[in-house]
Design a protein around this motif. Structure first.
Motif, PDB file in Angstrom:
ATOM      1  N   ILE A  55       0.915  -0.943   0.001  1.00  0.00           N
ATOM      2  CA  ILE A  55      -0.046  -0.478  -0.026  1.00  0.00           C
ATOM      3  C   ILE A  55       0.847   0.806  -0.027  1.00  0.00           C
ATOM      4  CG2 ILE A  55      -2.067  -1.258   1.212  1.00  0.00           C
ATOM      5  CD1 ILE A  55      -1.357  -0.270   3.523  1.00  0.00           C
ATOM      6  N   GLU A  56       0.718   2.479  -0.115  1.00  0.00           N
ATOM      7  CA  GLU A  56       0.628   3.871  -0.046  1.00  0.00           C
ATOM      8  C   GLU A  56       0.383   4.847   0.505  1.00  0.00           C
ATOM      9  OE1 GLU A  56       2.149   4.721  -4.730  1.00  0.00           O
ATOM     10  OE2 GLU A  56      -0.259   4.560  -4.810  1.00  0.00           O
ATOM     11  N   VAL A  57       0.289   5.847   0.512  1.00  0.00           N
ATOM     12  CA  VAL A  57      -0.357   7.330   1.492  1.00  0.00           C
ATOM     13  C   VAL A  57      -0.479   7.631  -0.119  1.00  0.00           C
ATOM     14  CG1 VAL A  57      -0.272   9.145   2.653  1.00  0.00           C
ATOM     15  CG2 VAL A  57       1.401   7.316   3.680  1.00  0.00           C
ATOM     16  N   ALA A  58      -1.937   7.880  -0.366  1.00  0.00           N
ATOM     17  CA  ALA A  58      -2.046   8.253  -1.681  1.00  0.00           C
ATOM     18  C   ALA A  58      -2.591   9.870  -1.322  1.00  0.00           C
ATOM     19  CB  ALA A  58      -3.893   7.785  -2.053  1.00  0.00           C
ATOM     20  N   ALA A  59      -3.048  10.362  -0.062  1.00  0.00           N
ATOM     21  CA  ALA A  59      -3.364  11.847   0.411  1.00  0.00           C
ATOM     22  C   ALA A  59      -3.234  11.677   1.469  1.00  0.00           C
ATOM     23  CB  ALA A  59      -4.573  12.136   0.103  1.00  0.00           C
ATOM     24  N   GLU A  60      -2.538  13.012   1.873  1.00  0.00           N
ATOM     25  CA  GLU A  60      -2.790  13.043   3.490  1.00  0.00           C
ATOM     26  C   GLU A  60      -2.787  14.952   3.656  1.00  0.00           C
ATOM     27  OE1 GLU A  60       1.224  12.653   5.988  1.00  0.00           O
ATOM     28  OE2 GLU A  60       1.980  12.638   3.972  1.00  0.00           O
ATOM     29  N   GLU A  61      -3.942  15.048   4.678  1.00  0.00           N
ATOM     30  CA  GLU A  61      -4.875  16.603   5.148  1.00  0.00           C
ATOM     31  C   GLU A  61      -4.921  16.377   6.519  1.00  0.00           C
ATOM     32  OE1 GLU A  61      -8.845  16.081   3.201  1.00  0.00           O
ATOM     33  OE2 GLU A  61      -8.983  14.244   3.575  1.00  0.00           O
ATOM     34  N   VAL A  62      -4.805  17.604   7.236  1.00  0.00           N
ATOM     35  CA  VAL A  62      -5.480  18.316   8.168  1.00  0.00           C
ATOM     36  C   VAL A  62      -7.423  18.519   8.345  1.00  0.00           C
ATOM     37  CG1 VAL A  62      -5.275  19.211   9.940  1.00  0.00           C
ATOM     38  CG2 VAL A  62      -3.484  18.746   8.917  1.00  0.00           C
ATOM     39  N   VAL A  63      -7.879  17.340   9.245  1.00  0.00           N
ATOM     40  CA  VAL A  63      -9.100  17.146   9.194  1.00  0.00           C
ATOM     41  C   VAL A  63      -8.478  17.562  11.306  1.00  0.00           C
ATOM     42  CG1 VAL A  63     -11.334  16.170   9.554  1.00  0.00           C
ATOM     43  CG2 VAL A  63     -10.057  16.000   7.545  1.00  0.00           C
ATOM     44  N   GLY A  82      -7.387  19.735  12.075  1.00  0.00           N
ATOM     45  CA  GLY A  82      -6.430  19.282  13.417  1.00  0.00           C
ATOM     46  C   GLY A  82      -5.627  18.244  13.202  1.00  0.00           C
ATOM     47  N   ARG A  83      -6.565  17.603  13.298  1.00  0.00           N
ATOM     48  CA  ARG A  83      -5.644  16.299  13.322  1.00  0.00           C
ATOM     49  C   ARG A  83      -5.040  15.845  11.833  1.00  0.00           C
ATOM     50  NH1 ARG A  83      -9.189  11.762  16.388  1.00  0.00           N
ATOM     51  NH2 ARG A  83      -7.300  10.904  16.585  1.00  0.00           N
ATOM     52  N   ALA A  84      -3.950  14.812  11.867  1.00  0.00           N
ATOM     53  CA  ALA A  84      -4.076  14.706  10.533  1.00  0.00           C
ATOM     54  C   ALA A  84      -4.689  13.728  10.332  1.00  0.00           C
ATOM     55  CB  ALA A  84      -1.867  14.072  10.053  1.00  0.00           C
ATOM     56  N   ARG A  85      -4.901  13.176   8.926  1.00  0.00           N
ATOM     57  CA  ARG A  85      -5.109  11.976   8.474  1.00  0.00           C
ATOM     58  C   ARG A  85      -5.127  11.646   6.937  1.00  0.00           C
ATOM     59  NH1 ARG A  85     -11.296  12.675   6.185  1.00  0.00           N
ATOM     60  NH2 ARG A  85     -12.003  12.300   8.343  1.00  0.00           N
ATOM     61  N   ARG A  86      -4.544  10.120   6.845  1.00  0.00           N
ATOM     62  CA  ARG A  86      -3.562   9.732   5.742  1.00  0.00           C
ATOM     63  C   ARG A  86      -4.911   9.032   5.332  1.00  0.00           C
ATOM     64  NH1 ARG A  86       2.034   6.999   6.976  1.00  0.00           N
ATOM     65  NH2 ARG A  86       3.198   9.251   7.240  1.00  0.00           N
ATOM     66  N   THR A  87      -4.473   9.325   3.728  1.00  0.00           N
ATOM     67  CA  THR A  87      -5.814   7.995   3.088  1.00  0.00           C
ATOM     68  C   THR A  87      -4.969   7.375   2.389  1.00  0.00           C
ATOM     69  OG1 THR A  87      -7.606   9.805   2.200  1.00  0.00           O
ATOM     70  CG2 THR A  87      -7.200   8.169   1.052  1.00  0.00           C
ATOM     71  N   TYR A  88      -4.991   5.783   1.833  1.00  0.00           N
ATOM     72  CA  TYR A  88      -3.955   4.443   1.818  1.00  0.00           C
ATOM     73  C   TYR A  88      -4.952   3.795   0.567  1.00  0.00           C
ATOM     74  CZ  TYR A  88      -2.428   4.817   6.640  1.00  0.00           C
ATOM     75  OH  TYR A  88      -1.480   5.663   7.688  1.00  0.00           O
TER      76      TYR A  88
END
Length: 117
Positions: A59-67, A69-75
């Motif tokens: 797998i890979e990290v497809a996106a990272e965003e802050v939601v 105030g917390r980091a959210r990674r999409t795999y």
């Protein structure tokens, strides 16, 4: 990956990512849905498995965003992850097919008492 059978949590996570990238909470929900509620991944187990799958290149990290105030990674599944999942799905299909064939034979030819298979 080796030729041995894939552990169920790994199979469920890769399956959950097969059709779309997902973040952690969505993966927990998807695994529960795929397993019809039988498997409920805890957060610590999920992120440990995701780290391992990242290291293995499945797998890979497809996106990272802050939601909030917390980091959210999409795999997302990698090409290699897709190949490994397809091979495991084929292995499971073949085993299930053989089990069905043998069950059908057992119905036609009942076991004799005291006989060895």
């Amino acid at each position: 990956m080796t030729e041995r059978a894939m552990q169920e949590p790994t199979l469920l996570l890769l399956t959950a990512l097969a059709d779309a990238p997902r973040h952690g909470y969505a993966l927990i929900q998807e695994v529960a849905a795929i397993s019809e509620g039988r498997v409920r991944m805890r957060t610590g187990t999920l992120y440990g498995a995701l780290d391992r799958l990242l290291q293995q290149g499945l797998i890979e990290v497809a996106a990272e965003e802050v939601v909030d105030g917390r980091a959210r990674r999409t795999y997302a599944l990698t090409g290699g992850g897709r190949e490994v999942l397809a091979a495991e799905a084929e292995r499971l299909r073949a085993v299930a097919e053989e089990a069905q064939r043998r069950l059908a034979v057992a119905v036609v030819r009942p076991r004799v008492r005291g006989a060895f298979a």
